[in-house]
Design a protein around this motif. Structure first.
Motif, short mmCIF file in Angstrom:
data_model
loop_
_atom_site.label_atom_id
_atom_site.label_comp_id
_atom_site.label_asym_id
_atom_site.label_seq_id
_atom_site.Cartn_x
_atom_site.Cartn_y
_atom_site.Cartn_z
N GLN A 19 5.95 9.75 1.30
CA GLN A 19 6.20 8.31 1.42
C GLN A 19 4.97 7.59 1.94
O GLN A 19 4.65 6.48 1.50
CB GLN A 19 7.41 8.08 2.33
N LEU A 20 4.26 8.22 2.88
CA LEU A 20 3.03 7.63 3.41
C LEU A 20 1.92 7.68 2.37
O LEU A 20 1.21 6.69 2.15
CB LEU A 20 2.62 8.35 4.68
N TYR A 60 1.98 7.73 -0.88
CA TYR A 60 2.17 6.86 -2.04
C TYR A 60 2.69 5.48 -1.64
O TYR A 60 3.22 4.74 -2.47
CB TYR A 60 3.15 7.52 -3.02
N SER A 61 2.53 5.11 -0.37
CA SER A 61 3.13 3.88 0.15
C SER A 61 2.65 2.63 -0.57
O SER A 61 3.43 1.70 -0.82
CB SER A 61 2.87 3.76 1.65
N LEU A 85 4.32 2.37 -3.94
CA LEU A 85 5.76 2.19 -3.76
C LEU A 85 6.12 0.75 -3.40
O LEU A 85 7.29 0.37 -3.50
CB LEU A 85 6.28 3.15 -2.67
N LEU A 86 5.14 -0.04 -2.97
CA LEU A 86 5.40 -1.45 -2.67
C LEU A 86 5.56 -2.29 -3.93
O LEU A 86 6.09 -3.40 -3.87
CB LEU A 86 4.27 -2.02 -1.82
N GLU A 103 11.50 5.17 -4.95
CA GLU A 103 11.41 6.60 -4.73
C GLU A 103 11.72 7.39 -5.99
O GLU A 103 11.06 8.40 -6.28
CB GLU A 103 12.34 7.02 -3.59
N GLN A 113 8.66 7.44 -8.17
CA GLN A 113 7.63 8.36 -7.67
C GLN A 113 8.02 9.80 -7.95
O GLN A 113 7.17 10.63 -8.31
CB GLN A 113 7.43 8.15 -6.17
#
Length: 251
Positions: A9-10, A12-13, A16-17, A23, A26
């Motif tokens: 999560q970090l 690809y943060s 992901l925005l 999710e 991704q």
């Protein structure tokens, strides 16, 4: 894998925005398998961006070794890798960039029979080669196995990009160049690294949009770019009724 880890999560943060990403998207990338053929100026940039975005399994095919003349535009390599197989040097660099990915090196110039064996299970093929025989074999294999193909090319000041699903009757590389002969190599016609990088970035962008099933991937359209004059053009590919590849079984 059914959900992203906190570390993913970090990592690809930023992507992901995007409103088109979440999710599940991704995870779609992490479960994707892409074959990149050719690890020169195009393939190096494409592979790096796909690895950075989290495409889970990259197959890298090239039979060449790193040379000093490659370094201005083939950005996965350094002087320390001169003489090494490109696939081995690229794998090491990409796994340092994103250790969780599967990287499969293929130190060979893939033939049509090789490709027909490899393609089942592959979601997308990226053609970053520099010779007609390889491009035409890739084109035919993707037609026969119905695997989408995104091909890039750059020589001199000219770049081009073509995304294909040739089994849909939109034409193929054989239609575009029915009497294709090899064009001069980069060492013969000259090349600037940024021109290669522009084509490769567009190739990587189309690849990610296709894998994510978002936006316009422009299948069946040829994009041409003149780097010297800053001009671009686009044309719709037409199927050649006499094409021995994509029209042979349509009659």
């Amino acid at each position: 894998m059914s959900e992203l880890t906190p570390a993913q999560q970090l990592r690809y943060s930023a992507q992901l925005l995007l409103p088109e990403m979440d999710e599940s998207q991704q995870l779609r990338l992490l479960h994707s398998k892409v074959l990149i053929i050719g690890l020169g100026g195009l393939g190096c940039v494409v592979a790096s961006y796909l690895a950075g975005a989290g495409v889970g399994h990259l197959l890298l095919a090239d039979d060449d070794r790193v040379s000093l003349s490659n370094l201005p535009r083939q950005l996965l390599y350094s002087s320390a890798e001169v003489g090494q197989l490109k696939v081995d040097a690229a794998k090491a660099r990409l796994q340092a960039q994103n250790p969780e990915l599967v990287i499969t090196p293929l130190a060979a110039r893939l033939t049509l029979p090789d490709l027909l064996v490899l393609l089942p299970g592959v979601n997308l093929v990226l053609d970053s080669t520099d010779n007609a025989s390889s491009r035409l074999a890739i084109n035919q294999a993707c037609y026969l196995r119905q695997v989408p193909l995104i091909s890039g090319a750059a020589s001199g000041w000219q770049g081009q990009l073509l995304a294909l699903k040739p089994w849909l009757g939109q034409g193929c590389y054989q239609c575009l160049y029915p009497d294709w002969q090899d064009s001069p190599s980069c060492l013969q016609s000259g090349i600037l690294g940024p021109l290669v990088g522009m084509v490769a970035c567009q190739q990587a962008l189309l690849a990610l949009k296709h894998l994510l099933q978002i936006g316009d991937v422009s299948f069946g359209r040829l994009h041409c770019f003149d780097g010297l004059h800053g001009q671009s053009s686009q044309l719709k590919l037409q199927q050649d009724p006499a094409c021995p590849i994509c029209a042979a079984s349509d009659s």
